[in-house]
Scaffold this motif. Structure first.
Motif, mmCIF file in Angstrom:
data_model
loop_
_atom_site.group_PDB
_atom_site.id
_atom_site.type_symbol
_atom_site.label_atom_id
_atom_site.label_comp_id
_atom_site.label_asym_id
_atom_site.label_seq_id
_atom_site.Cartn_x
_atom_site.Cartn_y
_atom_site.Cartn_z
ATOM 1 N N ILE A 178 0.855 -1.189 0.000
ATOM 2 C CA ILE A 178 0.000 0.000 0.000
ATOM 3 C C ILE A 178 0.895 1.244 0.000
ATOM 4 O O ILE A 178 0.648 2.215 -0.713
ATOM 5 N N GLN A 235 2.462 2.460 -3.531
ATOM 6 C CA GLN A 235 1.679 3.034 -4.620
ATOM 7 C C GLN A 235 2.175 4.428 -4.983
ATOM 8 O O GLN A 235 2.266 5.314 -4.143
ATOM 9 N N GLU A 254 -5.416 6.905 10.945
ATOM 10 C CA GLU A 254 -5.369 7.667 9.698
ATOM 11 C C GLU A 254 -4.784 9.061 9.918
ATOM 12 O O GLU A 254 -3.871 9.491 9.186
ATOM 13 N N TYR A 266 -2.633 10.113 1.109
ATOM 14 C CA TYR A 266 -3.852 9.332 0.922
ATOM 15 C C TYR A 266 -3.691 7.873 1.352
ATOM 16 O O TYR A 266 -4.675 7.183 1.634
ATOM 17 N N ARG A 267 -2.450 7.393 1.415
ATOM 18 C CA ARG A 267 -2.207 6.003 1.826
ATOM 19 C C ARG A 267 -2.630 5.765 3.271
ATOM 20 O O ARG A 267 -2.889 4.634 3.682
ATOM 21 N N LYS A 309 -5.381 6.616 4.766
ATOM 22 C CA LYS A 309 -6.756 6.100 4.794
ATOM 23 C C LYS A 309 -6.799 4.654 4.321
ATOM 24 O O LYS A 309 -7.498 3.815 4.909
ATOM 25 N N PHE A 310 -6.050 4.341 3.275
ATOM 26 C CA PHE A 310 -6.012 2.968 2.769
ATOM 27 C C PHE A 310 -5.544 2.001 3.857
ATOM 28 O O PHE A 310 -6.105 0.909 4.030
ATOM 29 N N SER A 341 -8.194 -0.644 5.412
ATOM 30 C CA SER A 341 -7.890 -2.043 5.099
ATOM 31 C C SER A 341 -7.661 -2.846 6.373
ATOM 32 O O SER A 341 -8.127 -3.991 6.499
ATOM 33 N N HIS A 368 -9.927 -1.810 1.054
ATOM 34 C CA HIS A 368 -9.921 -0.400 0.692
ATOM 35 C C HIS A 368 -8.571 -0.023 0.062
ATOM 36 O O HIS A 368 -7.523 -0.166 0.683
ATOM 37 N N GLY A 369 -8.616 0.444 -1.191
ATOM 38 C CA GLY A 369 -7.401 0.927 -1.828
ATOM 39 C C GLY A 369 -6.512 -0.137 -2.433
ATOM 40 O O GLY A 369 -5.394 0.162 -2.843
#
Length: 334
Positions: free
Chosen positions: A138, A141, A186, A196-197, A199-200, A204, A236-237
């Motif tokens: 994650i 990315q 988060e 943004y990672r 939140k992922f 997750s 998620h993500g």
């Protein structure tokens, strides 16, 4: 501190291609003495290679009874623990796989692999812990390796458990998934630069805990590859590439083939010329690339293609040695 040796040919294990080829982000190489130090299974390891074996030291471990009473002191594996640590290392490097035999088969199937395999021999597919593997990718990315490594270490420092201190560095285990699922995670990760990672990661983790935690990953290992990939993509993500990384590196689905920029370019330039010049890789193209290599290499296509991936990395193109001036990105295909 004494070393323990696992007997195996240097043709069976090449540490630089295996530990520094983008599979994992918690190993560092000391070029002065050609030793590696890294963390897996809540243990800090030091590795070095010889022509007839892989040598290791356990610097500290939460699995060692002698380390539980004082985690700040580096500990040596006692004789009673040698069997445990040797077994962990054999499993991590999948040393039960006769890699020389597979290289021969892959070379007979593909001239490009035959050429790459002569220089990038002994590149092993690590058997990684699913939780660490998932959250590491994650972080990967739209990112480059040095920043991914920094993010992974922040996760460990913030939420992991201290293992030991060694030569001025304190080492932490990768956090349990329960530590990452709390709502406040988060915001904390955003402050640490995860963007943004963050939140992922939190979302997750929340899903994984809800679905059974570690037991959920074990059910994925028992599924067929495509079914396991579909389940992972419900997180998620998590897109196709990250799902394939987890299938390949953690769930024993060795036919999984993550398609990123490098993999697309290898395929388009050498195998599927009709794909050249595309700006984006569609779902159909992604599947076509994976299926091509699965047909070419068989049920361990993901492992075979990892060798081509290493050969394609610019940092390894100087006689198989790492070029420090290059920091390649493992970009995500959109």
């Amino acid at each position: 501190m004494s070393w323990t040796k696992l007997l195996c040919s240097h043709r069976e294990v090449q540490l630089i291609g295996t530990l520094n080829g983008g599979q994992t982000f918690r190993w560092t190489h000391n070029k002065d003495n050609d030793e590696w130090i890294g963390i897996f299974s809540k243990t800090v390891w030091k590795l070095r290679q010889s022509n007839d074996g892989l040598q290791y030291q356990v610097i500290g471990s939460l699995l060692s009874k002698s380390n539980k009473n004082n985690s700040k002191k580096a500990t040596v594996a006692k004789d009673v623990n040698t069997e445990l640590f040797t077994s962990l290392l054999e499993k991590y490097f999948r040393l039960d796989v006769d890699l020389v035999r597979y290289y021969k088969e892959w070379s007979e199937a593909d001239e490009l692999f035959k050429s790459a395999g002569q220089q990038f021999y002994g590149v092993r597919m690590l058997a990684q812990e699913p939780v660490e593997n998932l959250f590491s990718f994650i972080c990967s990315q739209n990112n480059h390796i040095s920043r991914i490594s920094s993010m992974v270490e922040k996760l460990c420092t913030q939420y992991g458990e201290e293992i030991c201190s060694h030569e001025g560095t304190t080492y932490f285990s990768f956090p349990e998934v329960q530590k990452l699922c709390e709502p406040k995670v988060e915001a904390q990760l955003r402050k640490l630069g995860f963007g943004y990672r963050a939140k992922f990661i939190q979302k997750s983790a929340e899903q994984i805990v809800e679905w059974g935690g570690e037991d959920w990953f074990r059910t994925l290992q028992d599924m067929k590859y495509k079914d396991a990939k579909e389940e992972l993509m419900k997180l998620h993500g998590i897109g196709p590439k990250v799902a394939d990384c987890i299938c390949l590196m953690s769930l024993n689905h060795l036919e999984a083939l993550p398609v990123d920029t490098h993999v697309y370019q290898i395929a388009a330039q050498n195998y599927l010329p009709h794909l050249r010049g595309k700006k984006n890789v569609t779902d159909k193209m992604y599947m076509e690339i994976g299926d091509h290599f699965r047909k070419l290499y068989g049920d361990m296509a993901g492992w075979a293609h990892t060798v081509l991936f290493c050969a394609d990395l610019k940092k390894f193109q100087q006689n198989g040695k790492e070029d420090e001036s290059v920091k390649p990105k493992r970009r995500r295909i959109k």
